[in-house]
Design a protein around this motif. Structure first.
Motif, PDB file in Angstrom:
ATOM      1  N   ALA A 137      40.863  47.868  31.184  1.00 23.03           N
ATOM      2  CA  ALA A 137      39.971  47.497  32.290  1.00 23.03           C
ATOM      3  C   ALA A 137      40.391  48.194  33.572  1.00 23.03           C
ATOM      4  CB  ALA A 137      39.927  45.985  32.483  1.00 23.03           C
ATOM      5  N   GLN A 138      40.578  49.497  33.456  1.00 21.21           N
ATOM      6  CA  GLN A 138      41.059  50.246  34.610  1.00 21.21           C
ATOM      7  C   GLN A 138      40.194  51.473  34.864  1.00 21.21           C
ATOM      8  OE1 GLN A 138      45.336  50.710  35.679  1.00 21.21           O
ATOM      9  NE2 GLN A 138      44.964  52.746  34.883  1.00 21.21           N
TER      10      GLN A 138
ATOM     11  N   LEU B 133      41.251  48.346  46.087  1.00 21.02           N
ATOM     12  CA  LEU B 133      40.564  47.089  45.787  1.00 21.02           C
ATOM     13  C   LEU B 133      39.860  47.198  44.439  1.00 21.02           C
ATOM     14  CD1 LEU B 133      38.873  46.393  49.207  1.00 21.02           C
ATOM     15  CD2 LEU B 133      40.806  45.200  48.229  1.00 21.02           C
ATOM     16  N   PRO B 134      39.867  46.124  43.636  1.00 24.07           N
ATOM     17  CA  PRO B 134      39.218  46.202  42.327  1.00 24.07           C
ATOM     18  C   PRO B 134      37.709  46.377  42.472  1.00 24.07           C
ATOM     19  CG  PRO B 134      39.863  43.946  42.848  1.00 24.07           C
ATOM     20  CD  PRO B 134      40.420  44.805  43.928  1.00 24.07           C
ATOM     21  N   TRP B 135      37.130  47.047  41.463  1.00 19.49           N
ATOM     22  CA  TRP B 135      35.670  47.161  41.393  1.00 19.49           C
ATOM     23  C   TRP B 135      35.205  46.228  40.296  1.00 19.49           C
ATOM     24  CZ3 TRP B 135      33.812  52.966  41.827  1.00 19.49           C
ATOM     25  CH2 TRP B 135      34.224  53.464  43.080  1.00 19.49           C
ATOM     26  N   GLY B 136      34.656  45.102  40.675  1.00 28.37           N
ATOM     27  CA  GLY B 136      34.260  44.130  39.673  1.00 28.37           C
ATOM     28  C   GLY B 136      35.479  43.696  38.890  1.00 28.37           C
ATOM     29  N   SER B 137      35.422  43.758  37.565  1.00 25.60           N
ATOM     30  CA  SER B 137      36.559  43.310  36.763  1.00 25.60           C
ATOM     31  C   SER B 137      37.521  44.458  36.466  1.00 25.60           C
ATOM     32  CB  SER B 137      36.052  42.706  35.460  1.00 25.60           C
ATOM     33  OG  SER B 137      35.238  43.656  34.801  1.00 25.60           O
ATOM     34  N   TYR B 138      37.285  45.638  37.026  1.00 25.91           N
ATOM     35  CA  TYR B 138      38.161  46.788  36.776  1.00 25.91           C
ATOM     36  C   TYR B 138      39.156  46.962  37.917  1.00 25.91           C
ATOM     37  CZ  TYR B 138      34.793  48.068  33.194  1.00 25.91           C
ATOM     38  OH  TYR B 138      33.988  48.054  32.101  1.00 25.91           O
TER      39      TYR B 138
ATOM     40  N   GLY C 130      41.617  39.144  41.484  1.00 25.45           N
ATOM     41  CA  GLY C 130      41.862  40.448  40.894  1.00 25.45           C
ATOM     42  C   GLY C 130      42.842  41.291  41.696  1.00 25.45           C
ATOM     43  N   LEU C 131      43.550  40.699  42.658  1.00 27.11           N
ATOM     44  CA  LEU C 131      44.533  41.442  43.438  1.00 27.11           C
ATOM     45  C   LEU C 131      45.912  41.067  42.912  1.00 27.11           C
ATOM     46  CD1 LEU C 131      43.076  40.462  46.932  1.00 27.11           C
ATOM     47  CD2 LEU C 131      42.475  42.457  45.591  1.00 27.11           C
ATOM     48  N   ARG C 132      46.414  41.821  41.965  1.00 26.56           N
ATOM     49  CA  ARG C 132      47.680  41.431  41.344  1.00 26.56           C
ATOM     50  C   ARG C 132      48.836  41.739  42.271  1.00 26.56           C
ATOM     51  NH1 ARG C 132      46.274  43.820  35.673  1.00 26.56           N
ATOM     52  NH2 ARG C 132      44.355  42.624  35.435  1.00 26.56           N
TER      53      ARG C 132
END
Ligand SMILES: [Zn+2]
Length: 614
Positions: free
Chosen positions: A88-89, A123-128, A193-195
C-alpha cells in the motif's frame, strides 16, 4: 495490449488515454512490481475533449494533474510513479527545477557537480503511504572570490536539511503532538495514516519554532501548581490578546524580574496579592503599574468572612432553623404518615464507630491548629510550616485566620447521588407514597442507578422533617440542616451577587442578617466592598477601610489593615479595567495538559503545548 486498450491511441508519439482507462491499467502494471519496478512515465498525456461534455471536467495531462499534490510544485517536478499494492505504498519520482544560487555568495549557477537521491515521506494519499524519491543536485560555485566550491541545492519549502519527512507531514505530526502529547498523539496519528512514535512527536513539539516575539504592554502573572501544596511555577499571559507568553519553572521574584528586564515594553502588570511577585515586578519593571487582580481581593474578603463566621456558630444554626420555617411557609408541610416497622435499623455499633472516627478526626484538627499557631508564634515562615506538617500553604493560612480550634462536626451525608431524584421522591411523598423500597423501584425505572439504602436514608429524613412539621423541601437544602451550613459554605453565598443566589440561599441570608446586628453590620460592610470591586470605584476604598477598621468586627478590620500594605496596587485594581481572568483560564488549560502527560511532562513540553496554538 488487450481489448481494454482499444480506446488508447498512439498519436504522434504521445499516449491519449481516458481517465477510467488509466485506472484500469495501473494495477495491471503494479502486479509485476515485486520483480521489476515499473515506472510510469508518459511523455504526453492529455485527452481530446468529447463533444457535449461538461467543460469543468476535462482531463488535464496526468502528471500535471498529480503534480498539483506535491509539497511545492513550483520547485518540484513529477517524473513518474510506482504503486506497490501489497505494501500500500505509492512512490513518486521527483526532480527539482528551481534556479539555484550559492548559499554563501548568492551567485546564480547552473554547473551541476553531481546528483543524489533523497527519500522523503509525505502525507498519505488515501490509504497509500507516500514516498518522494527526490533527485537532488550538487552544484559548483564559479564565483572566483567565494570560499564555497561545491554546494547542495536547498529545498526550504519542501523539507528541512537532513529530514526524512516533508515539512507538511512534520507540521501535521506536530499538530497531533501539540494537541494530545506523545502517546495519544501517536495513536491518533496511526488512525490518520501518519505512522510515528511518541518520542518523535515530542521531539517535533519541543523543536517547534517559537512564535514571533510580541511586545506585550499589559501582563498577567500568576502561580500554577506543579504539585499542589509542594511545588509552584509562574505563568505569564498577555492581557491584550490573551495569549500565553511564557511558563516559568518556579514561583520566584528573581525569575519574574529577569523576564521583565527582557521585555521592557510592559507597562501594566496584573498579579495576585503575594509580596513575592510584587518584589519581582518592582525589580524587573520599576515603572510598570502594578494591579491587584479583583478576583483575589474578593477571595481574600471571603476568607476573612469565613474566619468571622467560624465564631458565629449559634447564629448559623438559628438561621438554619429559621430558613426551614420560611421554606415550610412557602412550600407547605405534609402530615407524617404512620411509620412502617420491621425495616432494618442502623446498628448501634455502627453509630459508635462513626462517632469514634469523628472524634479522632477532630483531635487531629486541634493538634494541627495548635502546631501551626505555635510555629507561627516562633516566626516560622508559612512555606516552612506547610512543608513540616505536610499540608498546603492555603490550609496553613486558613488555620492561621482562626482564633480558636475548629469545632467537631457531625458527619454529613451529602446526598449527592440521590439529588437528581429528589424532586420526584418529594412529589411521591406528597402524594402519600412513603415505602422506600417501592420508591426505589420507581426511581430505578427512571434511571436511578444507586442502592435502595440511599433512597431509604432520604425518605427517613423526609419522615423526620414531617414529624417536626417541616416541608419536605427543607431536606433538599443545605441551609436547613439542624447544625447549620458550614462557615465556608455561608462565606461563598455571602460574596455571591444576590441575583445569582438560589431561593433557599437568599432565605438563609435574610434570616442570618435580620437576627443579629453584628452580622447585619458585617453584611452591609462587605456588600459595600463588593460594590467597590464590581463598579470599580477605587477612589472610595480608603473611606471603606476607615469604616471597616472602626466597625469592631475583628476579621474585617484585619482585612482592611491588610489592604493598607498593598494600597497602591489594590486601588489600581479597583480602578483600571485589567484583570487576571484570562490567566485563570490558561491555568485551567494547563491543568488539563499536565494530566494528559500523566504528571511526566516537563516545563519545556508544557510550555510548548500551552504557547503553540493548534
Ligand atoms: Zn558562492
Amino acid at each position: 495490449m488487450g481489448s481494454s486498450a482499444l480506446l488508447v491511441k498512439q498519436v504522434s508519439g504521445g499516449i491519449y488515454a481516458r481517465a477510467e482507462l488509466l485506472y484500469t491499467i495501473l494495477p495491471a502494471y503494479s502486479q509485476n512490481a515485486h520483480c521489476r519496478p515499473a515506472w510510469h512515465v508518459p511523455r504526453v498525456a492529455c485527452r481530446v475533449p468529447l463533444p457535449q461534455e461538461d467543460a469543468a471536467f476535462t482531463l488535464p495531462p496526468i502528471l500535471t494533474f498529480l503534480g498539483h499534490f506535491l509539497p511545492d510544485r513550483m520547485t518540484l517536478s513529477l517524473q513518474g510513479w510506482h504503486l506497490d499494492e501489497t505494501a500500500a505504498q505509492l512512490t513518486l519520482q521527483v526532480t527539482t527545477r528551481a534556479r539555484v544560487r550559492c548559499p554563501l555568495c548568492q551567485t546564480p549557477t547552473a554547473r551541476v557537480h553531481s546528483r543524489y537521491t533523497r527519500t522523503l515521506t509525505d502525507l498519505p494519499w488515501g490509504s497509500y503511504t507516500l514516498r518522494l524519491q527526490l533527485h537532488v543536485r550538487k552544484f559548483f560555485c564559479d564565483h572566483p572570490a567565494c570560499a564555497r566550491q561545491i554546494f547542495t541545492e536547498r529545498l526550504p519549502t519542501v523539507a528541512a536539511p537532513w529530514a526524512r519527512r516533508t515539512l507538511r507531514l512534520a507540521e501535521h505530526l506536530r499538530a497531533c503532538g501539540l494537541a494530545l502529547g506523545g502517546e495519544l498523539g501517536a495513536r491518533l496519528g496511526h488512525r490518520l495514516g501518519l505512522r510515528t512514535s511518541p518520542d518523535t512527536l515530542l521531539r517535533l513539539v519541543q523543536d517547534a519554532p517559537t512564535p514571533a516575539a510580541t511586545a506585550p504592554q499589559a501582563l498577567g502573572v500568576d502561580e500554577w501548581a506543579w504539585r499542589r501544596g509542594q511545588r509552584y511555577g509562574t505563568i505569564l499571559v498577555n492581557l491584550e490578546d490573551h495569549q500565553v507568553l511564557d511558563l516559568l519553572p518556579e514561583r520566584s521574584a528573581d525569575l519574574v524580574a529577569h523576564w521583565l528586564t527582557q521585555h521592557p515594553t510592559v507597562t501594566v502588570v496584573c498579579r495576585d496579592r503575594s509580596a513575592l511577585y510584587a518584589e519581582g515586578i518592582r525589580r524587573g519593571a520599576p515603572h510598570a503599574v502594578q494591579v491587584v487582580d479583583r478576583f483575589h481581593l474578593v477571595k481574600n474578603l471571603r476568607e476573612a468572612l469565613e474566619a468571622f463566621l467560624h465564631d458565629q456558630r449559634p447564629a448559623l444554626q438559628a438561621a438554619a432553623a429559621g430558613t426551614a420555617q420560611a421554606l415550610t411557609q412557602v412550600a407547605g408541610s405534609v402530615a407524617a404518615p404512620p411509620m412502617y416497622r420491621g425495616r432494618h435499623q442502623s446498628s448501634q455499633a455502627g453509630q459508635q464507630r462513626q462517632a469514634a472516627a469523628q472524634q479522632q478526626r477532630h483531635a487531629a484538627w486541634v493538634a494541627t491548629y495548635e502546631a501551626i499557631h505555635a510555629l507561627r508564634a516562633q516566626g516560622t515562615p508559612v512555606t516552612t510550616i506547610a512543608a513540616q506538617l505536610g499540608i498546603s500553604r492555603p490550609t496553613v493560612y486558613a488555620y492561621l485566620r482562626r482564633t480558636r480550634p475548629p469545632s467537631p462536626r457531625s458527619p454529613q451525608r451529602s446526598g449527592q447521588v440521590v439529588r437528581p431524584s429528589m424532586t420526584y421522591l418529594m412529589q411521591r411523598w406528597r402524594e402519600g407514597c412513603t415505602d422506600s423500597m417501592q420508591l426505589w423501584r420507581e426511581t430505578r425505572a427512571l434511571g436511578y442507578a444507586h442502592s435502595a439504602r440511599t433512597v431509604s436514608r432520604f425518605i427517613t429524613r423526609l419522615r423526620q422533617a414531617s414529624a417536626a412539621g417541616w416541608a419536605p423541601e427543607t431536606q433538599t437544602s443545605p441551609y436547613t440542616r439542624p447544625q447549620g451550613p458550614s462557615a465556608r459554605a455561608v462565606s461563598f453565598t455571602w460574596v455571591c451577587p444576590e441575583a445569582k443566589r438560589a431561593q433557599d440561599a437568599q432565605l438563609y441570608m435574610d434570616q442570618l442578617t435580620h437576627a443579629d446586628p453584628t452580622l447585619a453590620q458585617a453584611y452591609t460592610l462587605s456588600q459595600a466592598f463588593l460594590a467597590l470591586v464590581r463598579e470599580r470605584r477605587g477612589a472610595a476604598l480608603v473611606a471603606w477601610m476607615t469604616e471597616a477598621s472602626a466597625s469592631g468586627i475583628e476579621a474585617l478590620a484585619r482585612f482592611a489593615q491588610g489592604l493598607q500594605e498593598d494600597l497602591t496596587a489594590i486601588t489600581a485594581g479597583l480602578t483600571l479595567p485589567w484583570s487576571n481572568g484570562p490567566v485563570e483560564g490558561h491555568i485551567n488549560r494547563l491543568k488539563l495538559l499536565k494530566r494528559q502527560g500523566y504528571g511526566r511532562a516537563g516545563v519545556g513540553l508544557l510550555r510548548q503545548r500551552l504557547i503553540q496554538a493548534v
